[in-house]
Design a protein around this motif. Structure first.
Motif, PDB file in Angstrom:
ATOM      1  N   PHE A  43      40.564  29.232  41.716  1.00 49.01           N
ATOM      2  CA  PHE A  43      40.182  29.618  43.071  1.00 49.01           C
ATOM      3  C   PHE A  43      40.833  30.942  43.448  1.00 49.01           C
ATOM      4  N   PHE A  44      40.056  31.820  44.131  1.00 54.45           N
ATOM      5  CA  PHE A  44      40.552  33.080  44.669  1.00 54.45           C
ATOM      6  C   PHE A  44      40.208  33.156  46.155  1.00 54.45           C
ATOM      7  N   GLU A  45      41.190  33.491  46.970  1.00 53.89           N
ATOM      8  CA  GLU A  45      40.885  33.735  48.365  1.00 53.89           C
ATOM      9  C   GLU A  45      40.063  35.008  48.523  1.00 53.89           C
ATOM     10  N   ALA A  46      39.318  35.081  49.615  1.00 52.54           N
ATOM     11  CA  ALA A  46      38.549  36.284  49.931  1.00 52.54           C
ATOM     12  C   ALA A  46      39.492  37.439  50.245  1.00 52.54           C
ATOM     13  N   ARG A  47      39.084  38.628  49.865  1.00 54.29           N
ATOM     14  CA  ARG A  47      39.871  39.816  50.168  1.00 54.29           C
ATOM     15  C   ARG A  47      39.790  40.178  51.646  1.00 54.29           C
ATOM     16  N   GLU A  48      38.694  39.805  52.269  1.00 53.63           N
ATOM     17  CA  GLU A  48      38.499  40.124  53.679  1.00 53.63           C
ATOM     18  C   GLU A  48      38.459  38.833  54.496  1.00 53.63           C
TER      19      GLU A  48
ATOM     20  N   GLY B  46      33.711  38.414  39.164  1.00 53.63           N
ATOM     21  CA  GLY B  46      35.029  37.968  39.568  1.00 53.63           C
ATOM     22  C   GLY B  46      35.938  39.101  40.004  1.00 53.63           C
ATOM     23  N   PRO B  47      37.155  38.780  40.445  1.00 48.08           N
ATOM     24  CA  PRO B  47      38.081  39.798  40.955  1.00 48.08           C
ATOM     25  C   PRO B  47      38.538  40.813  39.925  1.00 48.08           C
ATOM     26  N   CYS B  48      38.399  40.487  38.639  1.00 47.05           N
ATOM     27  CA  CYS B  48      38.761  41.447  37.593  1.00 47.05           C
ATOM     28  C   CYS B  48      37.753  41.354  36.463  1.00 47.05           C
ATOM     29  N   SER B  49      37.718  42.400  35.644  1.00 44.17           N
ATOM     30  CA  SER B  49      36.793  42.474  34.515  1.00 44.17           C
ATOM     31  C   SER B  49      37.580  42.588  33.223  1.00 44.17           C
ATOM     32  N   ILE B  50      37.122  41.895  32.214  1.00 44.31           N
ATOM     33  CA  ILE B  50      37.793  41.917  30.923  1.00 44.31           C
ATOM     34  C   ILE B  50      37.758  43.320  30.335  1.00 44.31           C
TER      35      ILE B  50
ATOM     36  N   CYS C 159      44.694  38.502  37.218  1.00 47.48           N
ATOM     37  CA  CYS C 159      43.373  39.020  37.591  1.00 47.48           C
ATOM     38  C   CYS C 159      43.436  39.878  38.857  1.00 47.48           C
ATOM     39  N   ASP C 160      43.784  39.279  40.001  1.00 45.58           N
ATOM     40  CA  ASP C 160      43.920  40.015  41.253  1.00 45.58           C
ATOM     41  C   ASP C 160      45.099  39.445  42.029  1.00 45.58           C
ATOM     42  N   PRO C 161      46.307  39.944  41.762  1.00 42.67           N
ATOM     43  CA  PRO C 161      47.498  39.377  42.413  1.00 42.67           C
ATOM     44  C   PRO C 161      47.595  39.667  43.901  1.00 42.67           C
ATOM     45  N   THR C 162      46.650  40.442  44.454  1.00 45.27           N
ATOM     46  CA  THR C 162      46.703  40.750  45.886  1.00 45.27           C
ATOM     47  C   THR C 162      46.157  39.618  46.743  1.00 45.27           C
ATOM     48  N   VAL C 163      45.511  38.607  46.119  1.00 46.46           N
ATOM     49  CA  VAL C 163      44.970  37.495  46.892  1.00 46.46           C
ATOM     50  C   VAL C 163      45.614  36.189  46.434  1.00 46.46           C
ATOM     51  N   LYS C 164      45.587  35.204  47.310  1.00 49.30           N
ATOM     52  CA  LYS C 164      46.125  33.895  46.981  1.00 49.30           C
ATOM     53  C   LYS C 164      45.213  33.204  45.976  1.00 49.30           C
ATOM     54  N   GLN C 165      45.810  32.526  44.998  1.00 49.49           N
ATOM     55  CA  GLN C 165      45.044  31.863  43.954  1.00 49.49           C
ATOM     56  C   GLN C 165      45.579  30.448  43.728  1.00 49.49           C
ATOM     57  N   TYR C 166      44.687  29.561  43.282  1.00 55.13           N
ATOM     58  CA  TYR C 166      45.051  28.253  42.784  1.00 55.13           C
ATOM     59  C   TYR C 166      44.234  28.000  41.524  1.00 55.13           C
ATOM     60  N   SER C 167      44.819  27.322  40.573  1.00 56.95           N
ATOM     61  CA  SER C 167      44.067  26.900  39.391  1.00 56.95           C
ATOM     62  C   SER C 167      44.649  25.586  38.901  1.00 56.95           C
ATOM     63  N   GLY C 168      43.933  24.951  38.000  1.00 56.90           N
ATOM     64  CA  GLY C 168      44.393  23.685  37.457  1.00 56.90           C
ATOM     65  C   GLY C 168      43.259  22.719  37.243  1.00 56.90           C
ATOM     66  N   TYR C 169      43.523  21.452  37.496  1.00 57.20           N
ATOM     67  CA  TYR C 169      42.550  20.413  37.173  1.00 57.20           C
ATOM     68  C   TYR C 169      42.304  19.484  38.357  1.00 57.20           C
ATOM     69  N   LEU C 170      41.048  19.094  38.502  1.00 57.49           N
ATOM     70  CA  LEU C 170      40.711  17.951  39.322  1.00 57.49           C
ATOM     71  C   LEU C 170      40.509  16.784  38.364  1.00 57.49           C
ATOM     72  N   ASP C 171      41.354  15.786  38.467  1.00 55.19           N
ATOM     73  CA  ASP C 171      41.228  14.583  37.649  1.00 55.19           C
ATOM     74  C   ASP C 171      40.274  13.642  38.366  1.00 55.19           C
TER      75      ASP C 171
ATOM     76  N   ASN D  60      40.636  44.763  34.295  1.00 53.23           N
ATOM     77  CA  ASN D  60      40.563  45.832  35.290  1.00 53.23           C
ATOM     78  C   ASN D  60      40.142  45.251  36.635  1.00 53.23           C
ATOM     79  N   PHE D  61      40.661  45.813  37.713  1.00 51.85           N
ATOM     80  CA  PHE D  61      40.274  45.416  39.072  1.00 51.85           C
ATOM     81  C   PHE D  61      38.791  45.665  39.278  1.00 51.85           C
ATOM     82  N   ASN D  62      38.101  44.685  39.849  1.00 56.74           N
ATOM     83  CA  ASN D  62      36.671  44.807  40.120  1.00 56.74           C
ATOM     84  C   ASN D  62      36.458  45.012  41.623  1.00 56.74           C
ATOM     85  N   PRO D  63      36.120  46.226  42.047  1.00 58.37           N
ATOM     86  CA  PRO D  63      35.937  46.467  43.490  1.00 58.37           C
ATOM     87  C   PRO D  63      34.708  45.782  44.061  1.00 58.37           C
TER      88      PRO D  63
END
Length: 427
Positions: free
Chosen positions: A83-88, A116-120, A60-72, A128-131
């Motif tokens: 989760f996506f970190e803020a760009r700024e 979101g950070p990208c658009s389908i 989606c947006d590899p320029t920011v730090k991301q986490y994904s997965g599950y909360l059990d 595509n990158f979503n500015p």
């Protein structure tokens, strides 16, 4: 891991609008135990009943730090997040949670189609990158809830029967990730019973809508004016004596007799200006593209998913998009061209809320505001209480349907930035 929680956003994207919905039940997923070697397991001694299974995707947006997965949240109940970190300035940015509505719509709808950070794109084969992503200014977490929605699942016979059950699950997420926040902020509240919104349908469909689909003296309007009082009486009976015996007939009658004529027009219920795409259950082909992209094996592996997202059979509900900036501030967002969440009705609802700024809000004028980036007129705003963006604020976005961040991305980002940073809409 995710920083401080200062803003929470909940937004609604309804399910298939014109089919009588299954009542109060989400079918649980049943899955064999998955390979946990691909996850980083995160636990905390203060929350021995919970754990996080985390991956670090670069989608989606590899320029920011991301986490994904599950909360059990229990041995058998598992909520998927991305989760996506803020760009700024992510270390100083607030954390915003996005939940699509329904209940039972995956929040990847909002992620990949709205804000979101990208658009389908490419019929689900690319993005595509979503500015104008909202993670421009905030750390964003997208959550699939309740269990049975999107990638979230149960591994036994657990299911979500009511909104109370849903609230418990999401509350567990908040307590596990942000233990310093013991109480929820003001949130959007989708209803789990038939909604008392039908009474305004004839007025809206037959005259007050920006694009009324029916002539005021036509047969459709005569039928709506005849059927709506019956619908309203059935809904009141449901509220007074809540049970499936009273609520199911109210839901079915109102869907068929009041919402049915609108369905027959072929117009998009989320945006009256355009027709509904005949190949999409939700009127937008991009919704099906999202399922294609999220079901790609490589994407699923990167996200740590063990499921494929599917349309939910959850009940259609009435929702108001609400954003809380603090304990004492609330904003209601409104779209010009969605017929089932009419702006005039929502504004009346705001006028009836009881709070210490009520008198000031009633006297507040509706003013146009312009975006900071281009000076475009974004819509109208009424506000009361305090400086900046106000404590109680009603925002109308021009030329936007229910998917306002998709229809008006610059305006929607400007709106949420003003609210988060407490910047006045009108100087």
């Amino acid at each position: 891991m995710f920083g401080r929680l200062t803003v929470t956003v909940l937004a609604a994207t309804a399910n298939a609008l014109f089919s009588p919905p299954t009542q109060h039940v989400l079918a649980p997923h049943h899955e064999p135990p998955e390979d946990e070697s691909r996850y980083e397991i995160v636990t905390h001694p203060a929350f021995s009943g919970y754990r996080l299974r985390v991956t670090k995707p670069k989608l989606c947006d590899p320029t920011v730090k991301q986490y994904s997965g599950y909360l059990d949240i229990s041995e058998h109940r598992h909520l998927f997040f991305w989760f996506f970190e803020a760009r700024e300035s992510p270390e100083d940015a607030p954390l915003m949670m996005w939940l699509n509505g329904g209940p039972g719509c995956s929040s990847t709808t909002g992620l990949l189609f709205e804000l979101g950070p990208c658009s389908i794109a490419g019929e689900g084969n690319s993005t595509n990158f979503n500015p104008y992503s909202w993670n421009t200014i905030a750390n964003m977490i997208f959550l699939d809830e309740p269990i049975g929605t999107g990638y979230s699942y149960s591994s036994d016979a657990s299911k979500v029967d009511t909104l109370s059950d849903l609230a418990v699950d999401v509350g567990e997420l908040g307590r596990a990730l942000w233990p310093e926040h013991r109480e929820p902020h003001i949130q959007e509240e989708p209803g789990d019973r038939a909604c008392p919104t039908f009474a305004s349908v004839p007025d809206y469909m037959c005259g007050s809508a920006p694009y009324p689909p029916f002539p005021p003296d036509g047969p459709e309007c005569r039928s709506l004016k005849r059927e709506t009082p019956i619908c309203a009486a059935l809904i009141q009976s449901c509220y007074r004596f809540t049970s499936r015996v009273t609520c199911n007939p109210a839901t079915l009658y109102c869907w068929q007799r009041v919402y049915g004529p609108m369905a027959a027009t072929g117009l998009n219920p989320y945006d009256l200006r355009i027709p509904c795409d005949p190949d999409s259950d939700l009127c937008y082909p991009e919704i099906e593209w999202i399922q294609t992209w999220m079901n790609d094996p490589a994407n699923k592996k990167a996200l740590g998913s063990i499921l494929w997202p599917r349309p939910s059979d959850a009940q259609q509900c009435c929702t108001i998009a609400g954003v809380s900036r603090s304990w004492h501030a609330a904003i209601s967002l409104c779209w010009e061209h969605r017929w089932s969440m009419q702006l005039h009705r929502i504004e009346r609802w705001m006028s009836q809320l009881e709070h210490k700024f009520h008198a000031d809000f009633e006297l507040a004028p509706s003013q146009r505001w312009k975006t900071s980036e281009t000076g475009k007129i974004g819509g109208e705003v009424r506000s009361a209480g305090g400086l900046g963006a106000g404590n109680v604020t009603f925002v109308q976005i021009y030329d936007g349907g229910h998917m306002a961040p998709h229809d008006q991305p610059e305006v929607a980002l400007d709106m949420i930035e003003r609210w988060i940073k407490n910047i006045p809409f009108v100087s």
